[in-house]
Design a protein around this motif. Structure first.
Motif, short mmCIF file in Angstrom:
data_model
loop_
_atom_site.label_atom_id
_atom_site.label_comp_id
_atom_site.label_asym_id
_atom_site.label_seq_id
_atom_site.Cartn_x
_atom_site.Cartn_y
_atom_site.Cartn_z
N ILE A 360 0.81 -1.22 0.00
CA ILE A 360 0.00 0.00 0.00
C ILE A 360 0.85 1.28 0.00
O ILE A 360 0.54 2.23 -0.74
CB ILE A 360 -0.98 0.01 1.20
CG1 ILE A 360 -1.79 -1.30 1.26
CG2 ILE A 360 -1.90 1.22 1.14
CD1 ILE A 360 -2.70 -1.59 0.08
N VAL A 361 1.93 1.29 0.78
CA VAL A 361 2.73 2.53 0.85
C VAL A 361 3.26 2.94 -0.54
O VAL A 361 3.24 4.13 -0.87
CB VAL A 361 3.84 2.42 1.93
CG1 VAL A 361 4.80 3.60 1.87
CG2 VAL A 361 3.18 2.37 3.32
N PRO A 362 3.70 2.00 -1.38
CA PRO A 362 4.14 2.40 -2.73
C PRO A 362 3.03 3.11 -3.54
O PRO A 362 3.33 3.92 -4.43
CB PRO A 362 4.52 1.08 -3.39
CG PRO A 362 4.88 0.19 -2.26
CD PRO A 362 3.98 0.57 -1.13
N GLN A 363 1.78 2.85 -3.20
CA GLN A 363 0.68 3.55 -3.91
C GLN A 363 0.69 5.04 -3.54
O GLN A 363 0.45 5.90 -4.37
CB GLN A 363 -0.67 2.92 -3.58
CG GLN A 363 -0.78 1.48 -4.04
CD GLN A 363 -2.14 0.86 -3.72
OE1 GLN A 363 -3.16 1.52 -3.70
NE2 GLN A 363 -2.15 -0.44 -3.48
N TYR A 364 0.95 5.32 -2.26
CA TYR A 364 1.06 6.74 -1.86
C TYR A 364 2.30 7.37 -2.50
O TYR A 364 2.27 8.49 -3.00
CB TYR A 364 1.16 6.86 -0.34
CG TYR A 364 -0.18 6.73 0.36
CD1 TYR A 364 -1.19 7.67 0.19
CD2 TYR A 364 -0.44 5.67 1.22
CE1 TYR A 364 -2.41 7.55 0.84
CE2 TYR A 364 -1.66 5.54 1.88
CZ TYR A 364 -2.64 6.49 1.68
OH TYR A 364 -3.85 6.38 2.32
N GLU A 365 3.40 6.61 -2.49
CA GLU A 365 4.65 7.13 -3.07
C GLU A 365 4.46 7.49 -4.55
O GLU A 365 4.88 8.54 -5.00
CB GLU A 365 5.73 6.03 -2.98
CG GLU A 365 6.79 6.31 -1.97
CD GLU A 365 7.82 5.18 -1.93
OE1 GLU A 365 7.46 4.01 -2.19
OE2 GLU A 365 9.00 5.49 -1.65
N ALA A 366 3.77 6.58 -5.27
CA ALA A 366 3.55 6.81 -6.71
C ALA A 366 2.69 8.05 -6.91
O ALA A 366 2.92 8.85 -7.84
CB ALA A 366 2.88 5.58 -7.34
N LEU A 367 1.70 8.22 -6.05
CA LEU A 367 0.84 9.40 -6.15
C LEU A 367 1.66 10.68 -5.92
O LEU A 367 1.58 11.64 -6.70
CB LEU A 367 -0.29 9.29 -5.11
CG LEU A 367 -1.22 10.50 -5.00
CD1 LEU A 367 -2.02 10.70 -6.29
CD2 LEU A 367 -2.19 10.33 -3.82
N TYR A 368 2.48 10.69 -4.86
CA TYR A 368 3.31 11.87 -4.59
C TYR A 368 4.21 12.16 -5.80
O TYR A 368 4.36 13.30 -6.21
CB TYR A 368 4.24 11.65 -3.39
CG TYR A 368 3.62 11.33 -2.05
CD1 TYR A 368 2.32 11.69 -1.74
CD2 TYR A 368 4.38 10.69 -1.07
CE1 TYR A 368 1.79 11.39 -0.48
CE2 TYR A 368 3.86 10.40 0.18
CZ TYR A 368 2.56 10.74 0.46
OH TYR A 368 2.07 10.45 1.70
N GLU A 369 4.83 11.09 -6.31
CA GLU A 369 5.77 11.28 -7.42
C GLU A 369 5.07 11.90 -8.62
O GLU A 369 5.59 12.83 -9.26
CB GLU A 369 6.42 9.94 -7.81
CG GLU A 369 7.73 9.73 -7.08
CD GLU A 369 8.14 8.26 -6.99
OE1 GLU A 369 7.65 7.45 -7.80
OE2 GLU A 369 8.93 7.94 -6.08
N SER A 370 3.87 11.40 -8.93
CA SER A 370 3.17 11.94 -10.10
C SER A 370 2.81 13.41 -9.87
O SER A 370 2.89 14.22 -10.79
CB SER A 370 1.93 11.10 -10.42
OG SER A 370 0.93 11.36 -9.48
N LEU A 371 2.47 13.77 -8.65
CA LEU A 371 2.11 15.17 -8.37
C LEU A 371 3.33 16.07 -8.49
O LEU A 371 3.26 17.16 -9.07
CB LEU A 371 1.51 15.31 -6.97
CG LEU A 371 0.14 14.67 -6.74
CD1 LEU A 371 -0.23 14.69 -5.26
CD2 LEU A 371 -0.93 15.39 -7.55
#
Ligand code: GMT
Length: 374
Positions: A360-371
């Motif tokens: 799950i944490v990589p999903q937040y990381e990916a979201l931050y990265e895209s932003l």
């Protein structure tokens, strides 16, 4: 990345998720800044890459009400400015998303921090819908750079209740299954159930939505057919009523109130059944933590609970207030050790395969990265 995390630091799922997320992000090399009014409960040991910024409340005779939202916005401004945050991730919309928006707006010429709001529960299903707060919540969600919700149920509720411009992204809650697993805790077990009684358990903040009195009535039904102990972990406004009802029913000797406990994996490991008779639950993090410890859960058919528990596979789902049915499910499982073991294995398997922190944490990381990229 440099990430600011705003949350409620007290007991409660949103604070737990925010803290565990921050700790994991720090382990993955990000710099994490917690901005809250007290040290988050689970942030109890030193860890590299983690910083804590306390929000101080100004006291001034003219202010009859504490101005927490403004004090928080002021602290967020400081942290964004001096720590050069890339991301500000606020957990629970009220007032965090509003304070976050204010800080972002004030600093917009200086630093384009990306505002992520995670919705957890009553910020959307209850208090956020109050006419005073509704326009503020809607505005702050529409202004966030990304909004996430901890279940599909909550994402849908956000769209229908607030007519938001965008549908929240579902990123479910998580558990660290390397910390939460079934351990041998024979000593605690024999202290609580000295005659080998089976153990029903409930963990919460004992607010009315948790319906802890229902757990007493369920235990009362089960006790008619077998010896058990009911263990209640946590504390809150409904404790006195639960104690009163257990005395009235004459079962108080079979009910143990353990108060707030930090060693949850050990305590959950002695449970045979976890009860979640809630009237509203956007996800049910306590149920997931129990499942990770191999405890089948009996919960209500409400909110996000059926997304977490698979009926007749790793637990059971019943209608709100259907004490008899919940008791019947518990008796059934406790009387069939082989079925109990299957449910227990499947509960653990679901926690590991669907909700482990590493997924799950990589999903937040990916979201931050895209932003940040955009
Ligand atoms: O929403 C609340 O009233 C409190 C909030 C919290 O801070 O604990 O609980 C919610 O967030 C948890 C973490 O995401 C969820 O597991 C809980 O289901 C949810 N509580 C409710 O929806 C009542």
């Amino acid at each position: 990345m440099k990430i600011g995390i705003v949350c409620y630091p007290t007991y409660g799922g949103s604070g737990v998720i925010a803290t565990e997320l921050g700790i994991e992000l720090a382990k993955r090399g990000h710099q994490v800044h917690f901005i809250t009014y007290a040290q988050p409960m689970r942030l109890d040991r030193f860890q590299d890459n983690i910083f804590y910024h306390e929000v101080e409340q100004p006291h001034y005779p003219l202010f009859e009400f504490p101005l927490y939202s403004l004090a928080l916005a002021g602290k967020i401004i400081d942290v964004i400015r001096y720590e050069q945050l890339d991301i500000l991730h606020v957990h629970y919309a009220i007032p965090h998303a509003i304070s976050g928006y204010l800080a972002k707006e004030i600093l917009k010429e200086e630093k384009n921090v990306q505002l992520v709001t995670t919705l957890h529960g009553t910020d959307i299903t209850l208090i956020g819908l109050e006419p005073t707060f509704l326009p503020l919540v809607k505005f702050s969600l529409d202004q966030s750079d990304a909004v996430t919700a901890v279940s599909k149920f909550l994402a849908d509720k956000t769209v229908t209740g607030f007519k938001t411009l965008h549908e929240p992204i579902v990123i479910p809650n998580f558990v660290d299954t390397k910390l939460y697993y079934r351990m041998e805790c024979t000593k605690i077990r024999s202290q609580i159930a000295p005659n080998g009684e089976k153990i029903l358990m409930h963990v919460s903040n004992f607010r009315p939505v948790k319906r802890i009195v229902d757990t007493i009535y369920i235990a009362n039904e089960v006790l008619k057919t077998m010896p058990i102990k009911l263990v209640l972990v946590g504390d809150g406004p409904d404790r006195a009523e639960a104690e009163r009802v257990s005395r009235e029913l004459g079962i108080h000797e079979h009910v143990r109130f353990l108060g707030k406990q930090n060693a949850l994996p050990e305590i959950l490991s002695i449970a045979d059944i976890f009860l979640m008779p809630s009237q509203s639950e956007s996800f049910g993090l306590a149920a997931l933590e129990a499942m990770a410890c191999g405890v089948p859960v009996i919960g209500t058919n409400l909110g996000g609970i059926p997304e977490v528990i698979t009926h007749s596979e790793n637990g059971y789902i019943a209608e709100l207030g259907d004490i008899k049915r919940m008791a019947k499910y518990a008796i059934d499982l406790l009387n069939h050790p082989r079925r109990w073991q299957e449910f227990s294995n499947k509960a653990r398997q679901r926690a590991v395969e669907v909700y482990d922190i590493s997924l799950i944490v990589p999903q937040y990381e990916a979201l931050y990265e895209s932003l940040v990229k955009n």
